[in-house]
Design an enzyme around this catalytic site. Structure first.
Site, PDB file in Angstrom:
ATOM      1  N   LYS A  37       0.806  -1.233   0.000  1.00 11.84           N
ATOM      2  CA  LYS A  37       0.000   0.000   0.000  1.00 11.84           C
ATOM      3  C   LYS A  37       0.829   1.269   0.000  1.00 11.84           C
ATOM      4  O   LYS A  37       0.420   2.265  -0.573  1.00 11.84           O
ATOM      5  CB  LYS A  37      -0.980  -0.001   1.177  1.00 11.84           C
ATOM      6  N   ARG A 132      -8.563  -0.683  16.627  1.00 13.58           N
ATOM      7  CA  ARG A 132      -8.857  -0.262  15.261  1.00 13.58           C
ATOM      8  C   ARG A 132      -9.840  -1.304  14.743  1.00 13.58           C
ATOM      9  O   ARG A 132     -10.841  -1.550  15.405  1.00 13.58           O
ATOM     10  CB  ARG A 132      -7.575  -0.144  14.405  1.00 13.58           C
TER      11      ARG A 132
END
Ligand code: PLP
Length: 362
Positions: A37, A132
């Site tokens: 990413k 998260r």
């Protein structure tokens, strides 16, 4: 002349970093998902990771995965962020597996997979303290059951992600919890949990410490491969290159100026003005580089040069002994946030070494 600013990406060093981590983790029974990413789905970097032996590629953005597919990268690809409902079709078409935390999303993936005549693999992410993404551990078994009932969906395993939002360190306790969850799913539902993905670059310290690895058989690694450091304390990893990717920018002004601004001080382009002490006259240089291209706090300048600040398009340097003249280039090392921004900026060119294509301004 090569254009500036530019990222210089040494594929041999990235290969070495990836290969070294793949080998060290293989000795612990752990395979590597190479996370792309931060590279904006660079086909060259993806190919390098695969050559180095990563088992599959992972990315958080479907756009990056689509770009790699288009560039003929042949690999198992995992979307490591929970798919958006609005992108479920694209996820099914371009990835093999996605990480999930919402049954609503998995149902949509199932529908799209049926339409496309494909199967889609699902890893369920578990919340283990970092707060998260993740299913609460008590809800996991129920979610696995529902996942198993959906057509064209293959339950592939479980995973967790720590040290991203709250800095919670992977340790024997939370990793044992993950292993125990895998074993309890197997015992209860009479199936085998193929993938147990322990985490990201922050897991390396634990995974290579000689700790009891349990069921963990995969780590998703990005930063450690690209920047050669672990991510709990940002220390270099033994034997890895920390300069596989550098940033080169060009001086557009070099002058001696007062260190202390004059006039009434209000806000700067990006908020409050910093406290400045009067250090007399200083040697200042401006680079054609700014907040649009990098995170200025994430740049490591060469010895003798300090990064003083940045607005959108200007990076201010001070150097005591070093003379920087207009047209000179300064080379920086980057941290993850500076790297991600530079990779994403269309103003920063990406130069691969060894060159895979001839640069356009060659
Ligand atoms: C970004 C990310 C990774 C890779 O993290 P690194 O620190 O770059 O190794 C792994 N898993 C998930 C879910 C991520 O979002």
């Amino acid at each position: 002349m090569m254009s500036a600013p530019r990222l210089e990406i040494d594929l041999r060093k990235i290969y070495h970093n990836a290969r070294t981590l793949v080998e060290r983790l293989a000795m612990r029974g752990i395979s590597v998902t190479g996370v792309t990413k931060a590279t904006l789905g660079s086909a060259e970097i993806a190919a390098t990771l695969l050559e180095a032996g990563v088992k599959r590629l992972g990315d958080s953005r479907i756009e990056n995965i689509e770009a790699m597919r288009l560039a003929q990268i042949v690999a198992a690809m995992t979307l490591i962020r929970s798919p958006m409902l609005s992108q479920a079709k694209r996820v099914v078409l371009s990835t093999d597996v996605s990480c999930n935390t919402e049954i609503e999303v998995i149902k949509k993936l199932s529908l799209e997979a049926q339409k496309a005549g494909r199967n889609h693999g699902v890893i369920l992410m578990v919340e283990l303290g970092d707060l998260r993404e993740g299913i609460m551990p008590d809800d996991l078994l129920d979610c696995v059951r529902k996942t198993l009932s959906l057509p064209n969906i293959d339950f592939k395993g479980i995973g967790t992600n720590l040290a991203c939002r709250s800095g919670v360190s992977p340790d024997n306790k939370n990793m044992a919890r993950l292993s125990a969850l895998a074993s309890s799913i197997e015992a209860t539902l009479d199936l085998s949990v193929e993938i147990v993905s322990g985490g990201n670059s922050a897991n390396l310290e634990w995974a290579l410490s000689g700790a009891e690895i349990g069921r963990v058989n995969d780590l998703r690694l990005g930063e450690a491969i690209l920047l050669g450091c672990e991510t709990l304390h940002r220390q270099p990893i033994d034997g890895l290159h920390t300069d596989a990717i550098t940033l080169c920018a060009e001086v557009i002004e070099a002058k001696t100026k007062p260190s202390k601004p004059s006039g009434t001080i209000a806000q700067t382009a990006f908020g409050e003005a910093p406290e400045v002490t009067d250090r007399g006259m200083v040697t200042q240089a401006i680079l054609a580089l700014g907040q649009q291209d990098i995170d200025p706090s994430g740049l490591q300048a060469p010895t003798g040069i300090d990064v003083m600040g940045a607005s959108s398009d200007h990076l201010i340097l001070e150097s005591d002994s070093l003379k920087l003249s207009v047209g000179a280039e300064v080379i920086f090392q980057l941290n993850y946030s500076a790297l991600v921004r530079a990779m994403t900026s269309p103003f920063v060119s990406k130069v691969m070494k060894p060159a895979t294509t001839v640069p356009s301004d060659f």
